[in-house]
Scaffold this active site. Structure first.
Site, PDB file in Angstrom:
ATOM      1  N   SER A  85      -0.231  -6.858   8.376  1.00 30.31           N
ATOM      2  CA  SER A  85       0.496  -7.759   7.272  1.00 30.31           C
ATOM      3  C   SER A  85       1.360  -8.781   7.747  1.00 30.31           C
ATOM      4  CB  SER A  85       1.811  -6.510   6.941  1.00 30.31           C
ATOM      5  OG  SER A  85       2.712  -7.360   6.244  1.00 30.31           O
TER       6      SER A  85
ATOM      7  N   TYR B  43       9.535  -0.691   8.678  1.00 27.65           N
ATOM      8  CA  TYR B  43       7.787  -0.839   8.086  1.00 27.65           C
ATOM      9  C   TYR B  43       7.233  -1.791   8.975  1.00 27.65           C
ATOM     10  CZ  TYR B  43       4.122  -2.660   5.520  1.00 27.65           C
ATOM     11  OH  TYR B  43       2.812  -3.095   5.138  1.00 27.65           O
TER      12      TYR B  43
ATOM     13  N   LYS C 131       3.753  -1.409  11.833  1.00 31.60           N
ATOM     14  CA  LYS C 131       2.633  -2.298  11.815  1.00 31.60           C
ATOM     15  C   LYS C 131       2.539  -3.168  13.305  1.00 31.60           C
ATOM     16  CE  LYS C 131       1.293  -1.913   7.540  1.00 31.60           C
ATOM     17  NZ  LYS C 131      -0.177  -0.995   7.379  1.00 31.60           N
TER      18      LYS C 131
END
Ligand code: NAD
Ligand code: WQD
Length: 346
Positions: free
Chosen positions: A124, A148, A152
């Site tokens: 992302s 979050y 990643k």
């Protein structure tokens, strides 16, 4: 190719599965339906006339994963499965580390055990943190502003170490900007649970009458109209990026990071106006406080993906909102929870 798609029933996964089936691949989906419906894949089958093989399993269940690999015998994996809500990750960090990081570790171990070493991973643009250098290239310094995003980053680091340990691994880290839109049939699309966190599904629910108005998070940013600017990308263009990445990996191998974005930024007010035109609905909005952690502007430099894998986005904002509206207006409550049978007694 025989391809295993984790999270293939989800928003981006279902659109990518559709493209893979259209290209004639044998597709296996691994999903636990924690944030999706089996109905999405039924509709993909309806659209394409061919069907992905479904394996209901959890990334955290290593025995089930082993069984899926033994049965599917994939040649490559596209890995979408994971949790993706920034706010939820702040409230439940361990759940995010377990599901995303441990889940991916389990997947990589299953791949190694079954000699499958070609992987396309859903990263992302969140891995660029709050960079102010625009447009964002792949060599921008990495950082994260929430749990979050850190999951990643950890996964990217894990993939780097794995690729360095054994040159047989072929890995693409695809850094998505802001995926929106839906298949042009209006039969599959994004179906967020509860109150949408993201702008486009929120606007779509206002347009269809499920919510009263859009809260515009800040109008005093250093952007042309003062509202946040993002690089929205049509989910089918994004899906096509996975096919291009996979083909590159098959031929060249190696470890790569590619931005998947359009290179263009749109402001919150521009998106609201475009949606109002496409839906022919008034979209009431109100200026609200900035949302903590948001940056003023973020958009990709997508040159590397164009040069290396021959991919670029083709659909503009008008098509994104038109397709999003066709999906939302045809499915105001998203996918049905279960298809009721007409033969059932009352
Ligand atoms: P989604 O929630 O629609 O799809 C994720 C799928 O993974 C769901 O079908 C869910 O049921 C499944 N899943 C989750 N945990 C699982 C587990 N432990 N075992 C098996 N299946 C599991 O999300 P999406 O928008 O399609 O995103 C796909 C991927 O792309 C995610 O990894 C997400 O972090 C990443 N991503 C999404 C965006 C975005 O804005 N949508 C942006 C950048 C990156
Ligand atoms: C877009 C713009 C908001 C909602 C997030 C994640 C990121 C990635 C994609 C997964 C911003 C504004 C939003 C609303 C608003 N996901 N906004 N009112 O924040 O760029 O990215 O999703 O990897 O990690 O952080 O997307 O759609 O939430 O916001 O004004 O109700 O819309 O402030 O400017 P974002 P978004």
């Amino acid at each position: 190719m025989r391809i295993l798609v984790t999270g293939g029933a989800g928003y981006i996964g279902s659109h990518t599965v559709l493209l893979l089936l259209e290209e004639g691949h044998e597709v296996h989906v691994l999903d636990n339906f924690s944030n999706s419906s089996p109905e999405a894949l039924e509709r993909v089958a309806e659209i394409t006339g061919s069907r992905a093989l479904m394996h209901e399993a959890d990334l955290l269940d290593t025995e089930a994963m082993d069984a899926v690999f033994a049965e599917a015998r994939p040649e490559a994996v596209i890995h979408f499965a994971g949790l993706k809500s920034v706010g939820e990750s702040v409230a439940q960090p361990l759940n995010y580390y377990r599901n995303n990081v441990v889940g991916t570790l389990n997947l990589l171990e299953a791949m190694e055990a079954h000699q499958v070493r070609t992987l396309v991973f859903s990263s992302s643009a969140t891995v660029y943190g709050d960079t102010e250098v625009l447009p964002i290239t792949e060599d921008t310094a990495l950082s994260a502003t929430n749990p979050y995003g850190r999951t990643k980053l950890h996964i990217e680091f894990m993939l780097n170490d794995l690729a360095a340990s054994d040159p047989r691994w072929a890995i693409a880290k695809l850094r998505y900007f802001n995926p929106v839109g839906a298949h042009e049939s209006g039969r599959i699309g994004e179906d967020p649970q509860g109150i949408p966190n993201n702008l486009m599904p929120y606007i779509a629910q206002v347009a269809v009458g499920r919510r009263e108005k859009v809260n515009v998070f800040g109008s005093d940013y250093n952007t042309p109209d003062g509202t946040g600017v993002r690089d929205y990308i049509h989910v089918l263009d994004l899906g096509a990026g996975h096919l291009a990445a996979l083909e590159y990996l098959r031929v060249h191998g190696g470890l790569h990071a590619w931005n998947l974005g359009t290179g263009n930024g749109s402001s919150v007010l521009e998106v609201i106006a475009a949606f109002a035109r496409a839906s022919e609905k008034g979209i009431p909005y109100e200026i609200a406080d900035r949302r903590p952690g948001d940056v003023a502007a973020s958009y990709a430099d997508p040159t590397l993906a164009r040069e290396q894998i021959g991919w670029k986005s083709e659909r503009g904002l008008e098509q994104m909102v038109t397709d999003m509206w066709r999906w939302q207006s045809g499915n105001p409550e998203g996918y049905p929870v279960s298809e009721p049978s007409e033969e059932l007694p009352d």
